[in-house]
Design a protein around this motif. Structure first.
Motif, PDB file in Angstrom:
ATOM      1  N   VAL A 145      -2.434   8.846  -2.659  1.00 38.04           N
ATOM      2  CA  VAL A 145      -3.063   9.089  -1.363  1.00 38.04           C
ATOM      3  C   VAL A 145      -2.083   9.832  -0.477  1.00 38.04           C
ATOM      4  CG1 VAL A 145      -4.583   7.075  -1.463  1.00 38.04           C
ATOM      5  CG2 VAL A 145      -2.329   6.835  -0.475  1.00 38.04           C
ATOM      6  N   SER A 146      -2.638  10.591   0.440  1.00 36.73           N
ATOM      7  CA  SER A 146      -1.788  11.266   1.405  1.00 36.73           C
ATOM      8  C   SER A 146      -1.392  10.253   2.460  1.00 36.73           C
ATOM      9  CB  SER A 146      -2.545  12.438   2.035  1.00 36.73           C
ATOM     10  OG  SER A 146      -1.666  13.250   2.746  1.00 36.73           O
ATOM     11  N   THR A 147      -0.102  10.040   2.592  1.00 36.47           N
ATOM     12  CA  THR A 147       0.394   9.031   3.518  1.00 36.47           C
ATOM     13  C   THR A 147       1.627   9.548   4.240  1.00 36.47           C
ATOM     14  OG1 THR A 147       0.928   6.676   3.720  1.00 36.47           O
ATOM     15  CG2 THR A 147       1.881   7.848   1.856  1.00 36.47           C
ATOM     16  N   TYR A 148       1.983   8.863   5.296  1.00 40.54           N
ATOM     17  CA  TYR A 148       3.123   9.261   6.124  1.00 40.54           C
ATOM     18  C   TYR A 148       4.414   8.767   5.495  1.00 40.54           C
ATOM     19  CZ  TYR A 148       5.915   9.843  10.367  1.00 40.54           C
ATOM     20  OH  TYR A 148       6.860  10.229  11.275  1.00 40.54           O
ATOM     21  N   LEU A 149       5.317   9.692   5.221  1.00 41.88           N
ATOM     22  CA  LEU A 149       6.631   9.322   4.697  1.00 41.88           C
ATOM     23  C   LEU A 149       7.633   9.317   5.837  1.00 41.88           C
ATOM     24  CD1 LEU A 149       6.883  11.310   1.347  1.00 41.88           C
ATOM     25  CD2 LEU A 149       6.054   8.989   1.729  1.00 41.88           C
ATOM     26  N   LYS A 150       8.406   8.250   5.892  1.00 37.66           N
ATOM     27  CA  LYS A 150       9.434   8.124   6.917  1.00 37.66           C
ATOM     28  C   LYS A 150      10.614   7.369   6.341  1.00 37.66           C
ATOM     29  CE  LYS A 150       7.377   3.925   8.733  1.00 37.66           C
ATOM     30  NZ  LYS A 150       6.903   3.204   9.874  1.00 37.66           N
ATOM     31  N   ASP A 151      11.685   7.350   7.071  1.00 35.90           N
ATOM     32  CA  ASP A 151      12.882   6.587   6.686  1.00 35.90           C
ATOM     33  C   ASP A 151      13.407   6.936   5.304  1.00 35.90           C
ATOM     34  OD1 ASP A 151      12.634   5.245   9.132  1.00 35.90           O
ATOM     35  OD2 ASP A 151      11.364   3.699   8.259  1.00 35.90           O
ATOM     36  N   GLY A 152      13.220   8.195   4.891  1.00 37.21           N
ATOM     37  CA  GLY A 152      13.803   8.641   3.632  1.00 37.21           C
ATOM     38  C   GLY A 152      13.007   8.325   2.381  1.00 37.21           C
ATOM     39  N   ALA A 153      11.753   7.869   2.512  1.00 40.45           N
ATOM     40  CA  ALA A 153      10.935   7.623   1.324  1.00 40.45           C
ATOM     41  C   ALA A 153      10.786   8.918   0.544  1.00 40.45           C
ATOM     42  CB  ALA A 153       9.568   7.073   1.726  1.00 40.45           C
ATOM     43  N   TYR A 154      11.089   8.880  -0.732  1.00 40.95           N
ATOM     44  CA  TYR A 154      11.083  10.071  -1.589  1.00 40.95           C
ATOM     45  C   TYR A 154      11.983  11.172  -1.030  1.00 40.95           C
ATOM     46  CZ  TYR A 154       7.475   8.252  -4.674  1.00 40.95           C
ATOM     47  OH  TYR A 154       6.777   7.492  -5.598  1.00 40.95           O
ATOM     48  N   GLY A 155      12.986  10.785  -0.252  1.00 40.73           N
ATOM     49  CA  GLY A 155      13.919  11.742   0.329  1.00 40.73           C
ATOM     50  C   GLY A 155      13.333  12.520   1.497  1.00 40.73           C
ATOM     51  N   VAL A 179      -3.271   0.552  -2.081  1.00 44.26           N
ATOM     52  CA  VAL A 179      -4.087   0.511  -0.874  1.00 44.26           C
ATOM     53  C   VAL A 179      -4.963  -0.733  -0.875  1.00 44.26           C
ATOM     54  CG1 VAL A 179      -4.098   3.009  -0.569  1.00 44.26           C
ATOM     55  CG2 VAL A 179      -5.887   1.947  -1.906  1.00 44.26           C
ATOM     56  N   ASN A 180      -5.307  -1.178   0.331  1.00 43.36           N
ATOM     57  CA  ASN A 180      -6.252  -2.273   0.481  1.00 43.36           C
ATOM     58  C   ASN A 180      -7.211  -1.924   1.612  1.00 43.36           C
ATOM     59  OD1 ASN A 180      -4.914  -2.866   2.905  1.00 43.36           O
ATOM     60  ND2 ASN A 180      -3.684  -4.501   1.998  1.00 43.36           N
ATOM     61  N   GLN A 181      -7.977  -2.888   2.084  1.00 48.52           N
ATOM     62  CA  GLN A 181      -8.974  -2.613   3.111  1.00 48.52           C
ATOM     63  C   GLN A 181      -8.347  -2.153   4.422  1.00 48.52           C
ATOM     64  OE1 GLN A 181      -8.375  -5.648   1.831  1.00 48.52           O
ATOM     65  NE2 GLN A 181      -8.190  -7.168   3.452  1.00 48.52           N
ATOM     66  N   ASN A 182      -7.049  -2.358   4.604  1.00 52.77           N
ATOM     67  CA  ASN A 182      -6.357  -1.942   5.822  1.00 52.77           C
ATOM     68  C   ASN A 182      -5.628  -0.609   5.680  1.00 52.77           C
ATOM     69  OD1 ASN A 182      -7.097  -4.347   7.213  1.00 52.77           O
ATOM     70  ND2 ASN A 182      -5.503  -5.421   6.084  1.00 52.77           N
ATOM     71  N   GLY A 183      -5.693  -0.010   4.505  1.00 53.34           N
ATOM     72  CA  GLY A 183      -4.997   1.250   4.261  1.00 53.34           C
ATOM     73  C   GLY A 183      -3.877   1.090   3.252  1.00 53.34           C
ATOM     74  N   VAL A 184      -2.820   1.855   3.426  1.00 57.41           N
ATOM     75  CA  VAL A 184      -1.686   1.797   2.487  1.00 57.41           C
ATOM     76  C   VAL A 184      -0.923   0.499   2.692  1.00 57.41           C
ATOM     77  CG1 VAL A 184       0.491   2.866   1.809  1.00 57.41           C
ATOM     78  CG2 VAL A 184      -1.464   4.298   2.372  1.00 57.41           C
ATOM     79  N   ARG A 185      -0.840  -0.291   1.639  1.00 56.71           N
ATOM     80  CA  ARG A 185      -0.090  -1.546   1.700  1.00 56.71           C
ATOM     81  C   ARG A 185       1.363  -1.332   1.288  1.00 56.71           C
ATOM     82  NH1 ARG A 185      -1.196  -5.910  -2.666  1.00 56.71           N
ATOM     83  NH2 ARG A 185       0.715  -5.056  -3.504  1.00 56.71           N
ATOM     84  N   GLU A 186       1.547  -0.455   0.284  1.00 56.84           N
ATOM     85  CA  GLU A 186       2.893  -0.278  -0.267  1.00 56.84           C
ATOM     86  C   GLU A 186       2.991   1.051  -0.998  1.00 56.84           C
ATOM     87  OE1 GLU A 186       5.471  -2.398  -3.849  1.00 56.84           O
ATOM     88  OE2 GLU A 186       3.723  -3.410  -3.045  1.00 56.84           O
ATOM     89  N   LEU A 187       4.088   1.759  -0.791  1.00 53.41           N
ATOM     90  CA  LEU A 187       4.361   2.967  -1.558  1.00 53.41           C
ATOM     91  C   LEU A 187       4.976   2.578  -2.892  1.00 53.41           C
ATOM     92  CD1 LEU A 187       5.965   5.390   1.056  1.00 53.41           C
ATOM     93  CD2 LEU A 187       3.593   5.285   0.291  1.00 53.41           C
ATOM     94  N   LEU A 188       4.567   3.259  -3.939  1.00 49.62           N
ATOM     95  CA  LEU A 188       5.166   3.041  -5.250  1.00 49.62           C
ATOM     96  C   LEU A 188       6.230   4.107  -5.462  1.00 49.62           C
ATOM     97  CD1 LEU A 188       1.967   2.338  -7.345  1.00 49.62           C
ATOM     98  CD2 LEU A 188       3.550   0.693  -6.339  1.00 49.62           C
ATOM     99  N   LYS A 189       7.444   3.695  -5.696  1.00 48.42           N
ATOM    100  CA  LYS A 189       8.560   4.628  -5.857  1.00 48.42           C
ATOM    101  C   LYS A 189       8.700   5.005  -7.321  1.00 48.42           C
ATOM    102  CE  LYS A 189      12.313   6.879  -4.729  1.00 48.42           C
ATOM    103  NZ  LYS A 189      12.180   8.285  -4.891  1.00 48.42           N
TER     104      LYS A 189
END
Length: 69
Positions: A3-13, A25-35
């Motif tokens: 999914v297109s999501t906001y990357l911050k704090d150096g996620a994936y550089g 993802v869950n009913q509230n949106g992105v729950r966790e990024l998979l690295k």
């Protein structure tokens, strides 16, 4: 799911960019990024894509690119 999501704090550089990455993802949106462990080549491609997106965003903010040609 990718999914297109906001990357911050150096996620994936990256920081301060929306781009497609694997996430849970869950009913509230992105729950966790998979690295994923990207190869050097894949990381370079992601870096380049993020650079292009940021440049386009900045150009739109500055009025340098017409929204509707």
């Amino acid at each position: 799911m990718t999914v297109s999501t906001y990357l911050k704090d150096g996620a994936y550089g990256q920081d301060d960019v929306y781009i497609g990455v694997p996430a849970i993802v869950n009913q509230n949106g992105v729950r966790e990024l998979l690295k994923l462990d990207l190869t050097e080549g894949d990381q370079q491609k992601l870096d380049n894509s993020c650079k292009i997106l940021k440049e386009m965003r900045e150009n739109l903010r500055n009025g340098d690119v017409p929204l509707f040609p």
